[in-house]
Design a protein around this motif. Structure first.
Motif, PDB file in Angstrom:
ATOM      1  N   VAL A 114      38.217  43.129  41.790  1.00  0.00           N
ATOM      2  CA  VAL A 114      37.154  42.485  42.557  1.00  0.00           C
ATOM      3  C   VAL A 114      36.611  43.539  43.513  1.00  0.00           C
ATOM      4  O   VAL A 114      37.346  44.051  44.360  1.00  0.00           O
ATOM      5  CB  VAL A 114      37.675  41.260  43.331  1.00  0.00           C
ATOM      6  N   ARG A 115      35.348  43.886  43.344  1.00  0.00           N
ATOM      7  CA  ARG A 115      34.773  44.981  44.135  1.00  0.00           C
ATOM      8  C   ARG A 115      33.268  44.788  44.282  1.00  0.00           C
ATOM      9  O   ARG A 115      32.666  43.907  43.643  1.00  0.00           O
ATOM     10  CB  ARG A 115      35.061  46.322  43.464  1.00  0.00           C
ATOM     11  N   TYR A 116      32.681  45.623  45.129  1.00  0.00           N
ATOM     12  CA  TYR A 116      31.231  45.629  45.249  1.00  0.00           C
ATOM     13  C   TYR A 116      30.620  46.366  44.054  1.00  0.00           C
ATOM     14  O   TYR A 116      31.129  47.398  43.619  1.00  0.00           O
ATOM     15  CB  TYR A 116      30.810  46.316  46.546  1.00  0.00           C
ATOM     16  N   ALA A 117      29.536  45.826  43.536  1.00  0.00           N
ATOM     17  CA  ALA A 117      28.878  46.405  42.358  1.00  0.00           C
ATOM     18  C   ALA A 117      28.042  47.621  42.733  1.00  0.00           C
ATOM     19  O   ALA A 117      27.459  47.689  43.820  1.00  0.00           O
ATOM     20  CB  ALA A 117      27.992  45.359  41.690  1.00  0.00           C
ATOM     21  N   SER A 118      27.960  48.557  41.795  1.00  0.00           N
ATOM     22  CA  SER A 118      27.050  49.693  41.951  1.00  0.00           C
ATOM     23  C   SER A 118      25.652  49.327  41.451  1.00  0.00           C
ATOM     24  O   SER A 118      24.662  49.956  41.814  1.00  0.00           O
ATOM     25  CB  SER A 118      27.576  50.889  41.173  1.00  0.00           C
ATOM     26  N   GLY A 119      25.588  48.318  40.573  1.00  0.00           N
ATOM     27  CA  GLY A 119      24.328  47.906  39.964  1.00  0.00           C
ATOM     28  C   GLY A 119      24.191  48.374  38.522  1.00  0.00           C
ATOM     29  O   GLY A 119      23.268  47.957  37.811  1.00  0.00           O
ATOM     30  N   SER A 120      25.122  49.230  38.079  1.00  0.00           N
ATOM     31  CA  SER A 120      25.060  49.745  36.711  1.00  0.00           C
ATOM     32  C   SER A 120      25.936  48.944  35.743  1.00  0.00           C
ATOM     33  O   SER A 120      25.878  49.156  34.526  1.00  0.00           O
ATOM     34  CB  SER A 120      25.508  51.211  36.679  1.00  0.00           C
ATOM     35  N   GLU A 121      26.741  48.033  36.259  1.00  0.00           N
ATOM     36  CA  GLU A 121      27.674  47.284  35.423  1.00  0.00           C
ATOM     37  C   GLU A 121      26.929  46.350  34.470  1.00  0.00           C
ATOM     38  O   GLU A 121      25.782  45.953  34.723  1.00  0.00           O
ATOM     39  CB  GLU A 121      28.631  46.467  36.297  1.00  0.00           C
ATOM     40  N   ILE A 122      27.603  45.995  33.389  1.00  0.00           N
ATOM     41  CA  ILE A 122      27.019  45.118  32.359  1.00  0.00           C
ATOM     42  C   ILE A 122      27.658  43.744  32.455  1.00  0.00           C
ATOM     43  O   ILE A 122      28.883  43.610  32.470  1.00  0.00           O
ATOM     44  CB  ILE A 122      27.248  45.710  30.959  1.00  0.00           C
ATOM     45  N   ILE A 146      51.196  36.053  44.826  1.00  0.00           N
ATOM     46  CA  ILE A 146      50.235  35.751  45.886  1.00  0.00           C
ATOM     47  C   ILE A 146      49.843  37.076  46.521  1.00  0.00           C
ATOM     48  O   ILE A 146      50.702  37.821  47.005  1.00  0.00           O
ATOM     49  CB  ILE A 146      50.840  34.815  46.955  1.00  0.00           C
ATOM     50  N   LEU A 147      48.559  37.383  46.499  1.00  0.00           N
ATOM     51  CA  LEU A 147      48.074  38.656  47.012  1.00  0.00           C
ATOM     52  C   LEU A 147      47.451  38.498  48.392  1.00  0.00           C
ATOM     53  O   LEU A 147      46.839  37.475  48.699  1.00  0.00           O
ATOM     54  CB  LEU A 147      47.036  39.256  46.059  1.00  0.00           C
ATOM     55  N   MET A 196      48.236  46.934  32.471  1.00  0.00           N
ATOM     56  CA  MET A 196      47.061  46.339  33.086  1.00  0.00           C
ATOM     57  C   MET A 196      47.407  45.896  34.510  1.00  0.00           C
ATOM     58  O   MET A 196      48.569  45.653  34.826  1.00  0.00           O
ATOM     59  CB  MET A 196      46.571  45.132  32.281  1.00  0.00           C
ATOM     60  N   HIS A 197      46.371  45.790  35.325  1.00  0.00           N
ATOM     61  CA  HIS A 197      46.610  45.284  36.675  1.00  0.00           C
ATOM     62  C   HIS A 197      45.360  44.572  37.199  1.00  0.00           C
ATOM     63  O   HIS A 197      44.262  44.737  36.665  1.00  0.00           O
ATOM     64  CB  HIS A 197      47.038  46.398  37.628  1.00  0.00           C
ATOM     65  N   PHE A 198      45.585  43.802  38.257  1.00  0.00           N
ATOM     66  CA  PHE A 198      44.497  43.109  38.951  1.00  0.00           C
ATOM     67  C   PHE A 198      44.598  43.467  40.422  1.00  0.00           C
ATOM     68  O   PHE A 198      45.704  43.525  40.986  1.00  0.00           O
ATOM     69  CB  PHE A 198      44.612  41.588  38.780  1.00  0.00           C
ATOM     70  N   ARG A 199      43.450  43.657  41.052  1.00  0.00           N
ATOM     71  CA  ARG A 199      43.459  43.895  42.489  1.00  0.00           C
ATOM     72  C   ARG A 199      42.073  43.648  43.076  1.00  0.00           C
ATOM     73  O   ARG A 199      41.069  43.605  42.341  1.00  0.00           O
ATOM     74  CB  ARG A 199      43.918  45.312  42.822  1.00  0.00           C
ATOM     75  N   HIS A 200      42.030  43.496  44.394  1.00  0.00           N
ATOM     76  CA  HIS A 200      40.776  43.500  45.142  1.00  0.00           C
ATOM     77  C   HIS A 200      40.626  44.886  45.762  1.00  0.00           C
ATOM     78  O   HIS A 200      41.610  45.466  46.236  1.00  0.00           O
ATOM     79  CB  HIS A 200      40.785  42.458  46.252  1.00  0.00           C
TER      80      HIS A 200
END
Length: 230
Positions: free
Chosen positions: A127-135, A220-221, A1-5
């Motif tokens: 962390v990203r901009y939404a497409s609008g299809s996400e739940i 720290i990112l 697993m990973h986390f990122r912006h």
């Protein structure tokens, strides 16, 4: 697993600093009272001098929300919402030891902190901009779809685990009685924010190690080091 912006988040918000903590072995059968009291005392001292609206940490998030087309007095960062409630009520409700600890740390540093139950996250968290299809699932169990270009925390399956960036987490991945592994994310946008984020992460890491007798991992990112693998 990973986390990122996502790269365009770093492009659009170059002042962003993020602190990440991954901890396993979390459970409810502990007391966080002493650590919460210390964080709350720091918050009370700061609020005695000025209101949260004057804090540079809060002002930076208000500017970011305005830039994203959100009214900053209608949609507040999590840290501002907590500080307002704490100033008005003198305390915060107790939810779960790890949430109570992180909420108190958020008060002390005026930096929003998100805590996710990793058993509910598919593959990664971005962390990203939404497409609008996400739940997105509310705490009452209702389903929503983020607005297009809204900043969200999303996983591989397109589930939004937070809406409007630091405004509101999802009930789907909220910490509960069965939670054992968490990802903690603290984000700042104000000048010098990395210093505050680093201190916050260090203090949370020390507290978690002492309270749960576990060995959390942290990072720290920034734009040069944008990803945390765990």
């Amino acid at each position: 697993m990973h986390f990122r912006h996502a790269s365009d988040i770093w492009r659009d918000f170059p002042a962003l600093s993020a602190g990440i903590l991954h901890a396993e072995g979390i459970h409810r059968d502990v007391s966080v009272d002493a650590h919460v009291a210390a964080f709350e005392a720091a918050a009370k001292a700061r609020l005695a001098a000025s209101s949260e609206a004057e804090f540079p940490e809060i002002q930076a998030w208000r500017r970011a929300f305005s830039r994203l087309g959100l009214k900053p007095t209608q949609y507040r960062s999590a840290s501002e919402a907590l500080l307002r409630r704490f100033r008005n009520d003198g305390s915060l409700p107790r939810i779960h030891p790890v949430i109570d600890l992180c909420n108190a740390a958020s008060l002390a540093f005026a930096i929003p902190i998100a805590v996710f139950d990793l058993s509910k996250v598919a593959d990664h968290l971005q962390v990203r901009y939404a497409s609008g299809s996400e739940i997105y699932t509310t705490f009452s169990g209702e389903t929503e779809h983020p607005e297009q270009h809204e900043v969200i925390f999303a996983d591989e399956e397109g589930r939004a685990h937070a809406r409007r960036w630091t405004n509101r987490q999802s009930g789907y991945s909220a910490v509960g009685s069965e939670t054992t592994a968490v990802l903690i994310v603290a984000e700042a946008l104000h000048p010098g924010g990395e210093v505050g984020v680093r201190r916050l992460v260090e203090q949370l890491e020390t507290a978690i190690r002492a309270i749960w007798s576990v060995d959390p991992r942290s990072a720290i990112l920034n734009g040069s080091f944008p990803r945390f693998d765990f």
